[in-house]
Design an enzyme around this catalytic site. Structure first.
Site, mmCIF file in Angstrom:
data_model
loop_
_atom_site.group_PDB
_atom_site.id
_atom_site.type_symbol
_atom_site.label_atom_id
_atom_site.label_comp_id
_atom_site.label_asym_id
_atom_site.label_seq_id
_atom_site.Cartn_x
_atom_site.Cartn_y
_atom_site.Cartn_z
ATOM 1 N N ARG A 1 0.864 -1.199 0.000
ATOM 2 C CA ARG A 1 0.000 0.000 0.000
ATOM 3 C C ARG A 1 0.887 1.231 0.000
ATOM 4 N NH1 ARG A 1 -3.969 -0.369 4.827
ATOM 5 N NH2 ARG A 1 -4.970 -1.955 3.557
ATOM 6 N N ARG B 1 -2.020 6.238 9.537
ATOM 7 C CA ARG B 1 -2.045 5.793 8.132
ATOM 8 C C ARG B 1 -2.170 6.981 7.178
ATOM 9 N NH1 ARG B 1 -4.019 0.445 8.003
ATOM 10 N NH2 ARG B 1 -3.253 -0.661 9.834
ATOM 11 N N LYS C 1 -3.836 0.564 14.721
ATOM 12 C CA LYS C 1 -3.836 1.524 13.611
ATOM 13 C C LYS C 1 -4.479 2.840 14.030
ATOM 14 C CE LYS C 1 -6.293 -1.229 10.932
ATOM 15 N NZ LYS C 1 -7.223 -1.802 9.942
ATOM 16 N N LYS D 1 -6.076 6.667 12.277
ATOM 17 C CA LYS D 1 -6.481 7.277 11.003
ATOM 18 C C LYS D 1 -6.962 8.719 11.181
ATOM 19 C CE LYS D 1 -7.687 2.856 9.012
ATOM 20 N NZ LYS D 1 -8.705 2.005 8.368
ATOM 21 N N CYS E 1 -14.982 -3.398 -0.975
ATOM 22 C CA CYS E 1 -13.616 -3.675 -0.501
ATOM 23 C C CYS E 1 -13.004 -4.778 -1.349
ATOM 24 C CB CYS E 1 -13.635 -4.077 0.969
ATOM 25 S SG CYS E 1 -14.184 -5.774 1.204
ATOM 26 N N CYS F 1 -7.664 -11.027 0.269
ATOM 27 C CA CYS F 1 -7.797 -10.656 1.678
ATOM 28 C C CYS F 1 -7.997 -11.891 2.550
ATOM 29 C CB CYS F 1 -8.973 -9.701 1.868
ATOM 30 S SG CYS F 1 -9.127 -9.243 3.597
ATOM 31 N N CYS G 1 -16.263 -8.934 4.982
ATOM 32 C CA CYS G 1 -16.230 -9.304 6.404
ATOM 33 C C CYS G 1 -16.582 -8.067 7.218
ATOM 34 C CB CYS G 1 -14.849 -9.858 6.785
ATOM 35 S SG CYS G 1 -13.662 -8.595 7.264
ATOM 36 N N CYS H 1 -13.814 -2.207 5.771
ATOM 37 C CA CYS H 1 -12.899 -1.463 4.894
ATOM 38 C C CYS H 1 -13.616 -0.625 3.833
ATOM 39 C CB CYS H 1 -11.931 -2.424 4.223
ATOM 40 S SG CYS H 1 -10.953 -3.359 5.418
HETATM 41 FE FE1 SRM Z 1 -8.991 -2.280 5.804
HETATM 42 C C1 SRM Z 1 -7.637 -4.962 7.434
HETATM 43 C C2 SRM Z 1 -8.087 -3.522 2.904
HETATM 44 C C3 SRM Z 1 -9.755 0.662 4.474
HETATM 45 C C4 SRM Z 1 -10.814 -1.487 8.653
HETATM 46 N N1 SRM Z 1 -7.964 -3.938 5.291
HETATM 47 C C5 SRM Z 1 -7.472 -4.916 6.102
HETATM 48 C C6 SRM Z 1 -6.600 -5.899 5.308
HETATM 49 C C7 SRM Z 1 -5.189 -5.462 5.394
HETATM 50 C C8 SRM Z 1 -6.798 -7.378 5.671
HETATM 51 C C9 SRM Z 1 -5.925 -8.015 6.686
HETATM 52 O O1 SRM Z 1 -5.854 -7.552 7.834
HETATM 53 O O2 SRM Z 1 -5.328 -9.039 6.343
HETATM 54 C C10 SRM Z 1 -7.207 -5.683 3.891
HETATM 55 C C11 SRM Z 1 -6.286 -5.980 2.703
HETATM 56 C C12 SRM Z 1 -7.070 -6.599 1.593
HETATM 57 C C13 SRM Z 1 -6.338 -6.708 0.320
HETATM 58 O O3 SRM Z 1 -6.187 -7.849 -0.171
HETATM 59 O O4 SRM Z 1 -5.951 -5.711 -0.253
HETATM 60 C C14 SRM Z 1 -7.760 -4.293 4.003
HETATM 61 N N2 SRM Z 1 -8.817 -1.545 4.055
HETATM 62 C C15 SRM Z 1 -8.508 -2.228 2.926
HETATM 63 C C16 SRM Z 1 -8.710 -1.384 1.692
HETATM 64 C C17 SRM Z 1 -7.716 -1.680 0.578
HETATM 65 C C18 SRM Z 1 -10.152 -1.584 1.204
HETATM 66 C C19 SRM Z 1 -10.455 -1.124 -0.203
HETATM 67 O O5 SRM Z 1 -10.965 -1.961 -0.932
HETATM 68 O O6 SRM Z 1 -10.220 0.033 -0.536
HETATM 69 C C20 SRM Z 1 -8.618 0.014 2.308
HETATM 70 C C21 SRM Z 1 -7.206 0.528 2.354
HETATM 71 C C22 SRM Z 1 -7.147 1.885 2.964
HETATM 72 C C23 SRM Z 1 -5.797 2.543 2.901
HETATM 73 O O7 SRM Z 1 -5.411 2.948 1.815
HETATM 74 O O8 SRM Z 1 -5.179 2.693 3.952
HETATM 75 C C24 SRM Z 1 -9.094 -0.274 3.725
HETATM 76 N N3 SRM Z 1 -10.015 -0.665 6.491
HETATM 77 C C25 SRM Z 1 -10.312 0.416 5.714
HETATM 78 C C26 SRM Z 1 -11.323 1.220 6.343
HETATM 79 C C27 SRM Z 1 -11.966 2.467 5.764
HETATM 80 C C28 SRM Z 1 -11.317 3.732 6.186
HETATM 81 O O9 SRM Z 1 -10.270 3.721 6.831
HETATM 82 O O10 SRM Z 1 -11.882 4.778 5.878
HETATM 83 C C29 SRM Z 1 -11.639 0.593 7.541
HETATM 84 C C30 SRM Z 1 -12.741 1.036 8.531
HETATM 85 C C31 SRM Z 1 -12.358 2.209 9.335
HETATM 86 C C32 SRM Z 1 -11.583 1.796 10.536
HETATM 87 O O11 SRM Z 1 -10.365 1.711 10.488
HETATM 88 O O12 SRM Z 1 -12.215 1.512 11.568
HETATM 89 C C33 SRM Z 1 -10.800 -0.579 7.624
HETATM 90 N N4 SRM Z 1 -9.148 -3.056 7.749
HETATM 91 C C34 SRM Z 1 -9.993 -2.607 8.718
HETATM 92 C C35 SRM Z 1 -9.919 -3.497 9.847
HETATM 93 C C36 SRM Z 1 -10.721 -3.365 11.161
HETATM 94 C C37 SRM Z 1 -10.043 -2.461 12.112
HETATM 95 C C38 SRM Z 1 -10.705 -2.445 13.448
HETATM 96 O O13 SRM Z 1 -10.583 -1.451 14.163
HETATM 97 O O14 SRM Z 1 -11.339 -3.425 13.843
HETATM 98 C C39 SRM Z 1 -8.989 -4.508 9.493
HETATM 99 C C40 SRM Z 1 -8.541 -5.694 10.362
HETATM 100 C C41 SRM Z 1 -7.548 -5.322 11.386
HETATM 101 O O15 SRM Z 1 -7.047 -4.211 11.465
HETATM 102 O O16 SRM Z 1 -7.275 -6.214 12.188
HETATM 103 C C42 SRM Z 1 -8.543 -4.205 8.166
HETATM 104 FE FE1 SF4 Z 2 -10.824 -7.829 3.769
HETATM 105 FE FE2 SF4 Z 2 -12.830 -7.546 5.434
HETATM 106 FE FE3 SF4 Z 2 -11.384 -5.432 4.737
HETATM 107 FE FE4 SF4 Z 2 -12.982 -6.522 2.987
HETATM 108 S S1 SF4 Z 2 -13.645 -5.576 4.905
HETATM 109 S S2 SF4 Z 2 -10.835 -5.940 2.604
HETATM 110 S S3 SF4 Z 2 -12.905 -8.668 3.495
HETATM 111 S S4 SF4 Z 2 -10.662 -7.136 5.886
#
Ligand code: SRM
Ligand code: SF4
Length: 574
Positions: A74, A143, A217, A219, A439, A445, A484, A488
């Protein structure tokens, strides 16, 4: 008093020597495509995730082969603004080392998938040459800082973008590990924070984060009303620009937002950031730093499911948390200033900038920039980057703005995009599809229970039939899907949200506010496609018949009592 047991990741950070661990050895080890287990945690701080091709996992297991390991990386782009040279480089690296596609993320970053570990260094060096980096792309640090992606829309937008860049630089980790592990011998631009530290290798210091970084993390997002196109309330810190006589004077600051939750654990929940008050712009870095260090010192380091700032705020209580931030920063929050958000989507199509240039917002389905035989999106954008004299802006809704186009270039940009059907593709979509987010989910993922990016377009094909039948094609209804409950694609802020439960089955959430100011609520659980369509059809028909003037779908389903309004994170599950 019994000592609390730190989570495993805390121990790994502690002994990593500022994020080095054994990354060099892991990357050098040619026996496996995987990294050593501890390094899979550390590599996140450098922007990468170890993944497998989940489509092939069971087949490879049956053949007694190790999973097909690769890395997702990323690349941070504060405020989403990239130059044509940066775009071209990302395009090239995607072909050379990745799976030939670019993902524009929901936080305005680039992702490449499918990088083999032996090519990770070359990939990162490739970013570095065009002044992009992946440090802090992931990991327990701040981030990519989000910001309304139109810095030239007004003087205020330009000033807010500068603040976004300042915050990004202020909270970039200072460790020299990134430089040592990935950039040996490469020149480092002096504007990159780790450049100043590079001569002190071995004596790293993290003045803000400390040796074990944050509990989780972190943000930050900034928005300029009336656009909430960065969904600021989903962030640990959300900043709402306040202007006076056309100048940025400060921000209303909200803290404690975050969307992730875990099924079956009601103590985890999506939560919108609480408004703390107004801060003058010169104090903003100081106050954000105080919030970060408050979380550093008070966040839960035992259970990572409860370690985000949102739970720290709940635990401390908002007033105690706010006083602690005031004490640390020496800045007192003033009453929030009036503001109004109208929507959280992107303006698509042509808009004119305050200085007579043009922006063109393009809908990029699922944020995936790829070529297909009848839709050569990636190649067309590459051709554009070769001639474009402005910039490329990644939006928080996974879309793209071709920015800062001069009047002379406008017909050329138009011709390139029209020739390959890219403009028409944006225009012919229903407003519902244009307001969709999915997502990544499968096949990369590791957390996905169900498809999202690969499935939502075909589901929308079917929903679109109902939308058109009801004459709702111009109604901008936010529709978002994730594989899930991590959130995201910010599904809990959608007017129609789908969250994957198991392959082919989704929970359906309704009632998010169109402007990102209210979470939605669970309407029905475990729906397959047929059930989704039969649930949605009568509600859409009802909306078409009985909506009030300018009434948004998310508000309508609450007025008609399909769901109760979620007023705060703690009643999301009620
Ligand atoms: Fe996310 C984890 C993709 C925005 C909440 N996110 C992941 C992982 C890295 C999966 C993993 O842990 O193994 C995903 C990678 C998938 C892949 O194959 O690429 C992933 N997140 C993404 C992206 C690429 C989604 C997309 O399709 O655009 C976004 C990348 C953002 C960036 O450029 O930094 C992405 N993730 C978000 C958002 C939205 C936002 O930030 O506005 C959220 C919800 C807001 C938040 O943070 O609460 C988000 N991602 C999570 C979480 C849950 C965090 C939590 O507090 O519970 C995880 C899991 C974790 O952190 O354990 C996660
Ligand atoms: Fe993966 Fe869940 Fe984030 Fe979708 S919402 S990219 S399935 S961690």
């Amino acid at each position: 008093m019994s000592e609390k047991k730190l989570s495993e990741v805390e121990i790994i950070k502690e002994k990593s020597n500022y994020l080095r661990g054994t990354l060099v050895q892991s990357l050098d080890n040619r026996i496996t495509g995987a990294l050593y287990p501890d390094d899979t945690n550390l590599i996140k701080f450098h922007g990468a995730y170890q993944q497998t091709d989940r489509d092939l996992d069971s087949e490879r297991k049956a053949q007694k082969l190790e999973p097909l390991y690769s890395l997702m990386i990323r690349v941070r782009v504060p405020g989403g603004v990239a130059t044509p040279a940066q775009w071209l480089r990302m395009d090239e690296l995607a072909d050379k080392y990745g799976n030939g596609t670019l993902k524009l993320t929901t936080r305005q970053a680039f992702q490449l998938h499918g990088i083999k570990k032996r090519q990770l260094k070359a990939t990162i060096q490739g970013f570095n040459e065009v002044l992009l980096d992946s440090i802090a792309g992931c990991g327990d640090v701040n981030r990519n800082v989000m910001c309304s992606p139109n810095p030239d829309e007004s003087r205020v937008h330009a000033a807010v973008y500068q603040v976004a860049k300042e915050l990004s630089a202020a909270f970039t980790p200072r460790t020299t590990a990134y430089y040592e592990v990935f950039l040996d011998g490469q020149p480092v631009d002096e504007s990159q924070p780790f450049a100043s530290a590079k001569n002190t290798a071995g004596q790293d210091e993290e003045p803000i984060y400390g040796k074990t970084y944050l509990p989780r993390k972190f943000k930050i997002a900034l928005a300029v009303p009336p656009q909430n196109d960065t969904d600021i309330f989903a962030n640990d810190i959300g900043l709402i620009a306040i202007e006076k006589d056309g100048e940025l004077v400060g921000f209303n600051l909200a803290a404690g937002g975050g969307l992730g939750m875990t099924f079956g654990m009601p103590e985890t929940f999506p939560r919108l950031a609480d408004m703390l008050g107004y801060i003058d712009k010169q104090d903003i870095v100081k106050v954000c730093e105080a919030i970060i260090t408050t979380q550093r010192d008070n966040g839960n380091r035992e259970n990572r499911k409860l370690s985000r700032l949102k739970y720290t705020v709940e635990r401390m209580g908002l007033e105690v948390f706010k006083s602690e931030v005031e004490r640390r920063s020496g800045v007192i929050f003033q009453e929030p200033q009036p503001y109004k958000f109208a929507h959280s989507g992107d303006p698509l199509g042509w808009t004119k900038t305050h200085d007579g240039r043009f922006n063109l917002g393009l809908f990029i389905e699922g944020g995936r920039v790829a070529d297909t035989p009848d839709f050569p999106l990636k190649t067309t954008l590459k051709m554009l980057a070769l001639v474009h004299d402005g910039d490329f802006r990644l939006t928080g809704n996974q879309n793209l703005v071709i920015g800062n186009i001069s009047p002379q270039m406008r017909p050329i940009v138009e011709a390139i995009l029209e020739k390959h059907g890219i403009l028409a593709a944006t225009h012919r979509q229903t407003a519902l599809r244009q307001n969709s987010i999915a997502c990544v989910a499968l096949n990369t993922c590791s957390q996905a229970f169900a498809e999202a990016e690969r499935y939502l377009p075909s589901l929308i094909d079917k929903i679109d039939l109902m939308i058109r039948a009801q004459g709702l094609e111009s109604e901008a209804i936010n529709i978002r899907m994730t594989g899930c409950p991590n959130g995201c694609g910010r599904p809990y802020l959608a007017e129609i949200g789908f969250v994957g439960k198991s392959p082919g089955y989704y929970n359906l959430y309704l009632g998010g506010a169109h402007n990102g100011e209210r979470l939605n609520k669970l309407y029905k659980e475990m729906l397959n496609e047929m059930a989704i369509l039969s649930e949605l059809e009568p509600i859409l028909a009802h909306y078409a018949r009985e909506r009030q003037r300018n009434e948004r779908f998310g508000d309508f389903v609450i007025r008609k009592e399909y769901v109760k309004a979620t007023t705060q994170g703690t009643n999301f599950h009620d």
